[in-house]
Design an enzyme around this catalytic site. Structure first.
Site, PDB file in Angstrom:
ATOM      1  N   TRP A 176      -5.364  12.720   6.266  1.00 57.65           N
ATOM      2  CA  TRP A 176      -5.223  13.316   4.938  1.00 57.65           C
ATOM      3  C   TRP A 176      -3.925  12.869   4.236  1.00 57.65           C
ATOM      4  O   TRP A 176      -3.161  13.680   3.727  1.00 57.65           O
ATOM      5  CB  TRP A 176      -5.277  14.839   5.041  1.00 57.65           C
ATOM      6  CG  TRP A 176      -6.558  15.418   5.550  1.00 57.65           C
ATOM      7  CD1 TRP A 176      -7.529  14.780   6.283  1.00 57.65           C
ATOM      8  CD2 TRP A 176      -7.022  16.753   5.357  1.00 57.65           C
ATOM      9  NE1 TRP A 176      -8.559  15.645   6.568  1.00 57.65           N
ATOM     10  CE2 TRP A 176      -8.288  16.860   6.018  1.00 57.65           C
ATOM     11  CE3 TRP A 176      -6.506  17.885   4.721  1.00 57.65           C
ATOM     12  CZ2 TRP A 176      -9.019  18.041   6.036  1.00 57.65           C
ATOM     13  CZ3 TRP A 176      -7.234  19.047   4.733  1.00 57.65           C
ATOM     14  CH2 TRP A 176      -8.480  19.132   5.384  1.00 57.65           C
TER      15      TRP A 176
ATOM     16  N   GLY B  95       0.811  -1.205   0.000  1.00 61.14           N
ATOM     17  CA  GLY B  95       0.000   0.000   0.000  1.00 61.14           C
ATOM     18  C   GLY B  95       0.846   1.257   0.000  1.00 61.14           C
ATOM     19  O   GLY B  95       2.079   1.208   0.090  1.00 61.14           O
ATOM     20  N   MET B  96       0.183   2.397  -0.096  1.00 58.06           N
ATOM     21  CA  MET B  96       0.886   3.678  -0.184  1.00 58.06           C
ATOM     22  C   MET B  96       1.789   3.910   1.026  1.00 58.06           C
ATOM     23  O   MET B  96       2.974   4.239   0.877  1.00 58.06           O
ATOM     24  CB  MET B  96      -0.131   4.810  -0.320  1.00 58.06           C
ATOM     25  CG  MET B  96       0.467   6.199  -0.455  1.00 58.06           C
ATOM     26  SD  MET B  96      -0.764   7.461  -0.902  1.00 58.06           S
ATOM     27  CE  MET B  96      -1.819   7.469   0.555  1.00 58.06           C
ATOM     28  N   LEU B  97       1.261   3.727   2.219  1.00 59.59           N
ATOM     29  CA  LEU B  97       2.076   3.921   3.412  1.00 59.59           C
ATOM     30  C   LEU B  97       3.075   2.798   3.593  1.00 59.59           C
ATOM     31  O   LEU B  97       4.228   3.037   3.983  1.00 59.59           O
ATOM     32  CB  LEU B  97       1.181   4.038   4.657  1.00 59.59           C
ATOM     33  CG  LEU B  97       1.919   4.227   5.985  1.00 59.59           C
ATOM     34  CD1 LEU B  97       2.815   5.452   5.961  1.00 59.59           C
ATOM     35  CD2 LEU B  97       0.924   4.304   7.138  1.00 59.59           C
TER      36      LEU B  97
ATOM     37  N   TYR C  17     -16.462   4.088   8.989  1.00 60.13           N
ATOM     38  CA  TYR C  17     -15.000   3.980   8.913  1.00 60.13           C
ATOM     39  C   TYR C  17     -14.356   4.334  10.253  1.00 60.13           C
ATOM     40  O   TYR C  17     -13.510   3.594  10.770  1.00 60.13           O
ATOM     41  CB  TYR C  17     -14.471   4.882   7.804  1.00 60.13           C
ATOM     42  CG  TYR C  17     -12.966   4.994   7.774  1.00 60.13           C
ATOM     43  CD1 TYR C  17     -12.171   3.925   7.380  1.00 60.13           C
ATOM     44  CD2 TYR C  17     -12.323   6.180   8.145  1.00 60.13           C
ATOM     45  CE1 TYR C  17     -10.788   4.018   7.361  1.00 60.13           C
ATOM     46  CE2 TYR C  17     -10.949   6.286   8.126  1.00 60.13           C
ATOM     47  CZ  TYR C  17     -10.182   5.209   7.738  1.00 60.13           C
ATOM     48  OH  TYR C  17      -8.809   5.310   7.725  1.00 60.13           O
TER      49      TYR C  17
ATOM     50  N   ILE D 261      -5.136 -10.768   7.103  1.00 65.27           N
ATOM     51  CA  ILE D 261      -5.011 -10.450   8.522  1.00 65.27           C
ATOM     52  C   ILE D 261      -6.247 -10.851   9.332  1.00 65.27           C
ATOM     53  O   ILE D 261      -6.210 -10.810  10.569  1.00 65.27           O
ATOM     54  CB  ILE D 261      -4.699  -8.952   8.748  1.00 65.27           C
ATOM     55  CG1 ILE D 261      -5.803  -8.053   8.182  1.00 65.27           C
ATOM     56  CG2 ILE D 261      -3.333  -8.608   8.183  1.00 65.27           C
ATOM     57  CD1 ILE D 261      -5.597  -6.573   8.502  1.00 65.27           C
TER      58      ILE D 261
ATOM     59  N   ALA E 242      -5.430  -1.921   5.853  1.00 61.96           N
ATOM     60  CA  ALA E 242      -6.678  -1.348   6.356  1.00 61.96           C
ATOM     61  C   ALA E 242      -7.720  -1.275   5.247  1.00 61.96           C
ATOM     62  O   ALA E 242      -7.384  -1.257   4.066  1.00 61.96           O
ATOM     63  CB  ALA E 242      -6.443   0.057   6.914  1.00 61.96           C
ATOM     64  N   TRP E 243      -8.979  -1.243   5.685  1.00 65.41           N
ATOM     65  CA  TRP E 243     -10.070  -0.821   4.788  1.00 65.41           C
ATOM     66  C   TRP E 243     -10.037   0.695   4.791  1.00 65.41           C
ATOM     67  O   TRP E 243     -10.232   1.325   5.828  1.00 65.41           O
ATOM     68  CB  TRP E 243     -11.409  -1.329   5.319  1.00 65.41           C
ATOM     69  CG  TRP E 243     -12.606  -0.866   4.537  1.00 65.41           C
ATOM     70  CD1 TRP E 243     -13.072   0.422   4.428  1.00 65.41           C
ATOM     71  CD2 TRP E 243     -13.501  -1.670   3.766  1.00 65.41           C
ATOM     72  NE1 TRP E 243     -14.187   0.467   3.630  1.00 65.41           N
ATOM     73  CE2 TRP E 243     -14.485  -0.801   3.211  1.00 65.41           C
ATOM     74  CE3 TRP E 243     -13.576  -3.037   3.490  1.00 65.41           C
ATOM     75  CZ2 TRP E 243     -15.519  -1.266   2.403  1.00 65.41           C
ATOM     76  CZ3 TRP E 243     -14.602  -3.490   2.684  1.00 65.41           C
ATOM     77  CH2 TRP E 243     -15.560  -2.623   2.150  1.00 65.41           C
ATOM     78  N   THR E 244      -9.795   1.333   3.649  1.00 61.75           N
ATOM     79  CA  THR E 244      -9.655   2.790   3.583  1.00 61.75           C
ATOM     80  C   THR E 244     -10.735   3.466   2.749  1.00 61.75           C
ATOM     81  O   THR E 244     -10.732   4.690   2.630  1.00 61.75           O
ATOM     82  CB  THR E 244      -8.287   3.164   2.994  1.00 61.75           C
ATOM     83  OG1 THR E 244      -8.141   2.576   1.698  1.00 61.75           O
ATOM     84  CG2 THR E 244      -7.158   2.680   3.913  1.00 61.75           C
TER      85      THR E 244
END
Length: 279
Positions: free
Chosen positions: A148, A10-12, A123, A36, A58-60
């Site tokens: 953000w 993922g991005m992070l 969320y 997971i 995560a579910w984002t």
């Protein structure tokens, strides 16, 4: 130090890997590698007993969570409890990423770590469930609340970057306040906390604050588009399915603060950096 990064694709997760200190032995785990929500799979992943697990999975999809709260909670809440309980058995520390959405945005000042959460949407409720499940798991845990995020993946900033380059008009809310936070900046904070074995809840967001409308105007200007192409509207007028904190500013004084959002975003948008698409 051995670190298992869950959600490494993922991005992070990619930013965490890119900023890892030289002394860290990384073990990246992607969504394809590990479910997971599967306790047996999580146990197998932690059986080698890394020093830390950093959970970036995560579910984002905030709006979709309104119609799929049970699924979002299974990933953001119940699975975090599985990771925590498994980590407790293996003597592993866990760092979990959370969000300003655990707050209602009505406090009128930046939220401190000890302020009482009151999520308004599915969320936020799912992420708060994860925080509480981890705290109750018996492991040594760290929660980092942020907001953000952008950089190297889908985000509001990236969408505005694309629309600005196309010279397209954009209608953007101007009554939600927070701080655009680059994933690389957050990743460096994560490694700082890991390095000092920090525990408990920490708030990590770029310095200063703004609203989405001003972010869009900044991005448009940086790519050479006319900021007048961006027009403001209220949250109610925009009509998103999920409620957002109107004022989700995070107090980062416990952490010691982070670089100003506008300086970091301007750097990320520089032509030599490939816009906000870079890591």
């Amino acid at each position: 130090m051995r670190v298992l990064v869950i959600g490494a694709d993922g991005m992070l997760g990619r930013a965490v890997q890119a900023t890892a200190p030289a002394r860290v032995e990384l073990r990246p785990s992607t969504v394809a590698d590990l479910d997971i929500t599967d306790a047996a799979g999580v146990d197998a992943a932690l059986a080698s007993r890394p020093d830390w697990v950093i959970n970036c999975a995560a579910w984002t999809r905030v709006d979709d969570a309104e119609a799929h709260e049970a699924e979002a909670t299974r990933i953001n809440g119940e699975a975090v409890g599985i990771i925590g309980r498994t980590a407790a058995r293996h003597g592993v520390r866990v760092l979990q990423i959370s969000t300003d959405y655990v707050f209602d945005g009505m406090l009128g000042r930046p939220y401190r770590e000890d302020d009482i959460p009151n999520p308004q949407g599915a969320y936020g409720r799912s992420k708060l469930a994860g925080e509480r499940a981890l705290a109750a798991s018996g492991c040594r845990w760290t929660v980092v609340r942020t907001q953000w995020l952008y950089g190297g993946g889908p985000s509001f900033a990236r969408t505005m970057w694309r629309k600005g380059r196309e010279g397209a008009q954009a209608r953007v809310v101007d009554d939600q306040f927070g701080a655009p936070t680059h994933v690389s900046e957050l990743a460096q904070v994560i490694w700082r906390l890991v390095g000092k074995r920090a525990q408990g809840i920490w708030h990590a967001a770029a310095g200063g604050y703004t609203n989405w409308y001003e972010v869009a105007r900044l991005v448009y200007g940086a790519v050479g588009a006319d900021p007048a192409l961006v027009t403001p509207c209220t949250t109610a007028e925009f009509g998103a399915r999920a409620p957002r904190p109107a004022d989700g500013r995070l107090d980062t004084s416990k952490l010691g603060g982070m670089r100003p959002y506008d300086a970091v975003l301007t750097e990320a948008l520089h032509p030599d950096r490939c816009g906000v698409l870079g890591p």
